[in-house]
Write a protein that holds these residues in place. Structure first.
Motif, PDB file in Angstrom:
ATOM      1  N   GLY A  81      36.087 -17.385   7.854  1.00 41.70           N
ATOM      2  CA  GLY A  81      35.988 -18.113   9.116  1.00 41.70           C
ATOM      3  C   GLY A  81      36.461 -17.286  10.294  1.00 41.70           C
ATOM      4  O   GLY A  81      35.816 -17.246  11.351  1.00 41.70           O
ATOM      5  N   ILE A  82      37.589 -16.615  10.137  1.00 44.41           N
ATOM      6  CA  ILE A  82      38.120 -15.758  11.209  1.00 44.41           C
ATOM      7  C   ILE A  82      37.152 -14.617  11.508  1.00 44.41           C
ATOM      8  O   ILE A  82      36.846 -14.325  12.673  1.00 44.41           O
ATOM      9  N   ALA A  83      36.650 -13.990  10.458  1.00 44.29           N
ATOM     10  CA  ALA A  83      35.713 -12.879  10.634  1.00 44.29           C
ATOM     11  C   ALA A  83      34.440 -13.332  11.345  1.00 44.29           C
ATOM     12  O   ALA A  83      33.927 -12.649  12.237  1.00 44.29           O
ATOM     13  N   GLY A  84      33.935 -14.496  10.973  1.00 48.60           N
ATOM     14  CA  GLY A  84      32.718 -15.013  11.587  1.00 48.60           C
ATOM     15  C   GLY A  84      32.894 -15.345  13.052  1.00 48.60           C
ATOM     16  O   GLY A  84      32.027 -15.039  13.883  1.00 48.60           O
ATOM     17  N   ALA A  85      34.024 -15.972  13.403  1.00 51.15           N
ATOM     18  CA  ALA A  85      34.280 -16.347  14.792  1.00 51.15           C
ATOM     19  C   ALA A  85      34.399 -15.114  15.690  1.00 51.15           C
ATOM     20  O   ALA A  85      33.807 -15.062  16.776  1.00 51.15           O
ATOM     21  N   VAL A  86      35.140 -14.112  15.239  1.00 55.34           N
ATOM     22  CA  VAL A  86      35.327 -12.893  16.033  1.00 55.34           C
ATOM     23  C   VAL A  86      34.004 -12.155  16.219  1.00 55.34           C
ATOM     24  O   VAL A  86      33.633 -11.773  17.344  1.00 55.34           O
ATOM     25  N   ALA A  87      33.276 -11.968  15.129  1.00 52.52           N
ATOM     26  CA  ALA A  87      32.013 -11.231  15.196  1.00 52.52           C
ATOM     27  C   ALA A  87      30.975 -11.964  16.049  1.00 52.52           C
ATOM     28  O   ALA A  87      30.226 -11.341  16.813  1.00 52.52           O
ATOM     29  N   ALA A  88      30.929 -13.282  15.953  1.00 53.97           N
ATOM     30  CA  ALA A  88      29.961 -14.068  16.724  1.00 53.97           C
ATOM     31  C   ALA A  88      30.246 -13.996  18.218  1.00 53.97           C
ATOM     32  O   ALA A  88      29.327 -13.832  19.033  1.00 53.97           O
ATOM     33  N   ALA A  89      31.502 -14.112  18.588  1.00 57.76           N
ATOM     34  CA  ALA A  89      31.876 -14.080  20.005  1.00 57.76           C
ATOM     35  C   ALA A  89      31.542 -12.719  20.621  1.00 57.76           C
ATOM     36  O   ALA A  89      30.990 -12.640  21.726  1.00 57.76           O
ATOM     37  N   VAL A  90      31.853 -11.655  19.903  1.00 56.01           N
ATOM     38  CA  VAL A  90      31.647 -10.295  20.413  1.00 56.01           C
ATOM     39  C   VAL A  90      30.162  -9.998  20.644  1.00 56.01           C
ATOM     40  O   VAL A  90      29.800  -9.292  21.600  1.00 56.01           O
TER      41      VAL A  90
END
Length: 308
Positions: free
Chosen positions: A211-220
Motif C-alpha cells: 500500500g505504501i509503495a503504491g501510494a508513493v509511486a502513484a503520486a509521483v
C-alpha cells in the motif's frame, strides 16, 4: 513439528514460472477489484469531457454516474484489463526476478539501484503487453462510450485509426511506468525489510508495504498518467487539437496551455486511492500465490540469508 517452508528462498527447480504464475494471478486480482475507481480516474483526467461528465470530486462522480448511467457503467472495459493483466503481470514479475537474480545479492545503496534496475526492466516488458489492452479499456471507460464489447472496440479502433493507435501512448507509458515500477519495487522491498526483516510470509506486512509503495509511486507519476490518458482517449473527443496529439510533447503542451500546473494533477486522488489498495492486494496476492505454488509443488530451498 512440521518444517517451515522458506517461501522466499525459491529453489532452481521452481524456476521463474512460479513468479510468473503468481504475478499473473496477483495482477488479475488487483485490476478487477479496483476497476471502478480506475474508471472514475480516467473520466476526471479528460481535458475535454462532455458537460454531463464533469465531476468536482470522487463522491460527486460516484453520485452522478450512479444516478444517470448506473453503477455497472464503472465496470465497462474490465474484460480488457483482465485479459491483459494476466500475461502482463506474469512477464513483469518474471522479468523482475530474473534481473534481480542476474544482478546478484547486493547490500546498502547498491541494493536500491539493483531493485530499481530490475523494476525498470519489468516495466518495459510488461507495458509492451499491456498497453493495447489499456487503450481499449480507457476507450470503453469514457462517458457515452460507443463500445460495450472489447472485441468490437479493438476492431473499430484498428479499422479507423490503425495499429499505431494501440501504441501511441507506449513511450509516455514507459516514461511513467519505469519510474513508477522502480519506485514501487524499491519502496516495497525496503519497507518490507524494515517491518518484516525475516521475510517470512506475513499478509499484514505485505499489505502494508504494498500500500505504501503504491501510494508513493502513484503520486509521483500522476502528471505522466494525465498525458497518457489524453493520448489514449484522443479518438473519443471532438476537440481537433486533442485528436491530432501524436506523442508526449503534444500532450504536455495541450495540458499546460489549458490547465497549467493544475492540469497535471488531474485525477491524483482517485489514482492514489486506486493504487494504494490495488498494490496492497497485488503484493499480498503475489506473495500468497508464490508461497502456495511453492508449497503445492513440494519444493524447498535453503533459508535466504540476505535480502535486497
Amino acid at each position: 513439528m512440521s518444517e517451515e517452508i522458506e517461501y522466499e528462498g525459491l529453489g532452481e527447480s521452481a524456476g521463474h514460472s512460479v513468479h510468473m504464475l503468481a504475478g499473473a494471478l496477483a495482477g488479475i486480482s488487483e485490476h478487477a477489484v479496483m476497476f471502478p475507481v480506475d474508471s472514475i480516474k480516467t473520466r476526471m483526467q479528460l481535458l475535454s469531457p462532455s458537460p454531463a461528465a464533469v465531476y468536482s470530486g470522487m463522491s460527486n462522480a460516484i453520485t452522478r454516474i450512479s444516478s444517470t448511467e448506473g453503477l455497472k457503467t464503472l465496470w465497462r472495459g474490465v474484460a480488457s484489463v483482465i485479459a491483459g493483466a494476466g500475461p502482463a503481470h506474469a512477464v513483469q514479475f518474471g522479468t523482475l526476478e530474473a534481473v534481480k537474480e542476474m544482478m546478484g545479492k547486493r547490500e546498502g545503496s547498491a541494493a536500491w539501484a539493483s531493485t530499481a534496475v530490475a523494476g525498470a526492466a519489468a516495466a518495459i516488458t510488461s507495458d509492451a503487453v499491456m498497453t493495447p489492452f489499456d487503450v481499449i479499456k480507457q476507450r470503453m471507460q469514457v462517458h457515452n462510450s460507443a463500445f460495450t464489447s472489447v472485441i468490437t472496440c479493438a476492431r473499430t479502433l484498428y479499422r479507423t485509426e490503425g495499429l499505431s493507435a494501440f501504441y501511441v501512448s507506449y513511450p509516455t507509458t514507459l516514461l511513467m511506468t519505469i519510474p513508477f515500477t522502480a519506485v514501487q519495487f524499491s519502496v516495497y522491498d525496503h519497507t518490507l525489510n524494515f517491518i518484516n526483516p525475516t521475510r517470512k510470509y506475513d499478509p499484514l506486512s505485505h499489505v502494508t508495504a504494498g500500500g505504501i509503495a503504491g501510494a508513493v509511486a502513484a503520486a509521483v507519476t500522476t502528471p505522466l498518467d494525465v498525458a497518457k490518458t489524453l493520448l489514449q482517449t484522443r479518438g473519443t473527443t471532438e476537440d481537433r487539437e486533442i485528436r491530432r496529439a501524436n506523442g508526449i510533447r503534444d500532450a504536455v503542451r495541450i495540458i499546460w496551455k489549458r490547465d497549467g500546473w493544475r492540469g497535471f494533477g488531474r485525477g491524483l486522488t482517485p489514482r492514489v486511492l486506486t493504487f494504494m489498495p490495488s498494490n496492497a492486494i497485488c503484493w499480498m496476492s503475489y506473495e500468497f500465490f508464490k508461497m502456495a505454488i511453492q508449497v503445492q509443488g513440494g519444493s524447498q530451498a535453503p533459508p535466504r540469508t540476505t535480502h535486497i
